[in-house]
Design a protein around this motif. Structure first.
Motif, short mmCIF file in Angstrom:
data_model
loop_
_atom_site.label_atom_id
_atom_site.label_comp_id
_atom_site.label_asym_id
_atom_site.label_seq_id
_atom_site.Cartn_x
_atom_site.Cartn_y
_atom_site.Cartn_z
N PHE A 76 0.83 -1.20 0.00
CA PHE A 76 0.00 0.00 0.00
C PHE A 76 0.87 1.26 0.00
O PHE A 76 2.04 1.22 0.36
CB PHE A 76 -0.92 0.00 1.22
N ASP A 77 0.27 2.37 -0.38
CA ASP A 77 0.94 3.67 -0.29
C ASP A 77 1.47 3.83 1.13
O ASP A 77 0.71 3.73 2.10
CB ASP A 77 -0.08 4.77 -0.61
N PRO A 78 2.79 4.03 1.29
CA PRO A 78 3.37 4.10 2.64
C PRO A 78 2.82 5.23 3.49
O PRO A 78 2.93 5.19 4.72
CB PRO A 78 4.87 4.29 2.38
N SER A 79 2.21 6.24 2.86
CA SER A 79 1.63 7.33 3.63
C SER A 79 0.20 7.04 4.07
O SER A 79 -0.38 7.82 4.83
CB SER A 79 1.65 8.63 2.80
N SER A 80 -0.36 5.92 3.64
CA SER A 80 -1.75 5.62 3.95
C SER A 80 -1.89 5.08 5.38
O SER A 80 -0.99 4.41 5.90
CB SER A 80 -2.31 4.59 2.97
N PRO A 81 -3.02 5.36 6.02
CA PRO A 81 -3.26 4.82 7.36
C PRO A 81 -3.19 3.29 7.40
O PRO A 81 -2.71 2.71 8.37
CB PRO A 81 -4.67 5.32 7.70
N LEU A 82 -3.65 2.64 6.33
CA LEU A 82 -3.66 1.17 6.30
C LEU A 82 -2.25 0.61 6.34
O LEU A 82 -1.97 -0.34 7.09
CB LEU A 82 -4.40 0.68 5.05
N SER A 83 -1.35 1.19 5.57
CA SER A 83 0.03 0.74 5.57
C SER A 83 0.65 0.92 6.96
O SER A 83 1.33 0.03 7.47
CB SER A 83 0.84 1.52 4.53
N LYS A 84 0.38 2.06 7.57
CA LYS A 84 0.94 2.33 8.90
C LYS A 84 0.34 1.40 9.95
O LYS A 84 1.04 0.95 10.87
CB LYS A 84 0.70 3.79 9.26
N ASP A 85 -0.95 1.10 9.84
CA ASP A 85 -1.59 0.18 10.78
C ASP A 85 -0.97 -1.21 10.70
O ASP A 85 -0.67 -1.84 11.72
CB ASP A 85 -3.10 0.08 10.49
N LEU A 86 -0.78 -1.71 9.48
CA LEU A 86 -0.20 -3.04 9.31
C LEU A 86 1.25 -3.08 9.78
O LEU A 86 1.69 -4.07 10.38
CB LEU A 86 -0.29 -3.46 7.84
N GLU A 87 1.98 -2.00 9.54
CA GLU A 87 3.36 -1.94 10.02
C GLU A 87 3.40 -1.97 11.55
O GLU A 87 4.22 -2.68 12.14
CB GLU A 87 4.03 -0.67 9.51
N LEU A 96 5.46 -10.55 10.53
CA LEU A 96 4.68 -9.84 9.52
C LEU A 96 3.19 -10.17 9.67
O LEU A 96 2.82 -11.33 9.74
CB LEU A 96 5.15 -10.22 8.12
N VAL A 97 2.37 -9.14 9.73
CA VAL A 97 0.92 -9.30 9.81
C VAL A 97 0.32 -8.66 8.56
O VAL A 97 0.22 -7.44 8.49
CB VAL A 97 0.34 -8.66 11.08
N PRO A 98 -0.04 -9.45 7.59
CA PRO A 98 -0.61 -8.88 6.37
C PRO A 98 -2.12 -8.75 6.44
O PRO A 98 -2.77 -9.29 7.34
CB PRO A 98 -0.23 -9.93 5.32
N LEU A 99 -2.67 -8.02 5.50
CA LEU A 99 -4.10 -8.03 5.26
C LEU A 99 -4.36 -9.20 4.32
O LEU A 99 -3.67 -9.36 3.31
CB LEU A 99 -4.55 -6.72 4.63
N ILE A 100 -5.34 -10.04 4.66
CA ILE A 100 -5.63 -11.22 3.87
C ILE A 100 -6.92 -11.04 3.08
O ILE A 100 -7.98 -10.79 3.66
CB ILE A 100 -5.76 -12.48 4.75
N LEU A 101 -6.80 -11.15 1.77
CA LEU A 101 -7.97 -11.18 0.89
C LEU A 101 -8.32 -12.64 0.63
O LEU A 101 -7.43 -13.45 0.35
CB LEU A 101 -7.68 -10.51 -0.44
N ARG A 102 -9.59 -12.96 0.72
CA ARG A 102 -10.05 -14.28 0.27
C ARG A 102 -10.75 -14.07 -1.08
O ARG A 102 -11.56 -13.16 -1.23
CB ARG A 102 -11.01 -14.86 1.30
N VAL A 103 -10.39 -14.90 -2.04
CA VAL A 103 -10.94 -14.79 -3.39
C VAL A 103 -11.55 -16.12 -3.78
O VAL A 103 -10.86 -17.15 -3.83
CB VAL A 103 -9.85 -14.40 -4.42
#
Length: 214
Positions: A76-87, A96-103
């Motif tokens: 994700f864009d490193p300036s985004s809240p989501l990137s910072k939350d995951l970091e 490492l804690v990723p966001l998991i998409l199920r497809v």
């Protein structure tokens, strides 16, 4: 010692890759045996993803029709809240804690839409509903959208720029996401499917530009 560590890491990476490709071969054989129309297309897309190394993909129960895609903070864009939350979650967990998409793919993909949703951790955004994404590509699917790598790139950008936050990070808590049990995974899938049905009904009536959709 450094050379030995490098060799060990290389051997581990090779074993990991071999296991992934073996999983693909088992999944492809099973899908072909069942007459799954999309099996050749999905294997082609999956191999391209593995070779590119852009996204981490795992087949659930060696099924070619059910994938989990790991999106780490750097997706994700490193300036985004989501990137910072995951970091922050990764630092707190020491892993490492990723966001998991199920497809979930249909047997006639890309002619029928995939069901794509955030499986874990819980993400909050005005554009995310029970894991479903209020994203025109996913709500009003067209067969020409069937390049999966491109789809994942667009989903990553969408999540980064939609103000999405990891719920645990919003609460100031840090926890590594655990694997869903079968019942929980089924419930999450069904909730996301219902959310997409509601989103499609809404946007069929209101359109996208006027409703503020993305």
């Amino acid at each position: 010692e450094a050379e030995e560590e490098a060799e060990a890491e290389e051997a581990e990476a090779e074993a990991f890759a071999e296991a992934r490709f073996a999983s693909i071969e088992r999944a492809f054989a099973a899908a072909k045996a069942k007459g799954v129309q999309s099996s050749t297309r999905l294997v082609k897309e999956l191999r391209a993803l593995f070779m590119a190394g852009t996204f981490e993909v795992e087949l659930i129960d060696d099924s070619l029709l059910v994938w989990e895609v790991a999106l780490h903070d750097w997706a994700f864009d490193p300036s985004s809240p989501l990137s910072k939350d995951l970091e922050a979650l990764s630092e707190a967990a020491g892993d490492l804690v990723p966001l998991i998409l199920r497809v979930h793919f249909s047997a006639d993909f890309p002619f029928s839409p995939p069901l794509v949703y955030v499986a874990r951790p819980t993400v909050r955004s005005e554009y995310v509903f029970d894991g479903a994404l209020c994203m025109e590509m996913l709500v009003d699917w067209q067969p020409q959208y069937g390049n999966i790598e491109s789809m994942l790139v667009q989903i990553s950008a969408f999540l980064a720029h939609s103000g999405a936050r990891v719920e645990t990070a919003c609460k100031g808590e840090a926890a590594a996401a655990g694997a869903d049990g079968e019942a929980a995974a089924t419930a999450a899938r069904d909730s996301a499917r219902r959310a997409y049905e509601k989103l499609k009904a809404f946007h069929d009536k209101k359109g996208w530009a006027s409703a503020g959709g993305r």
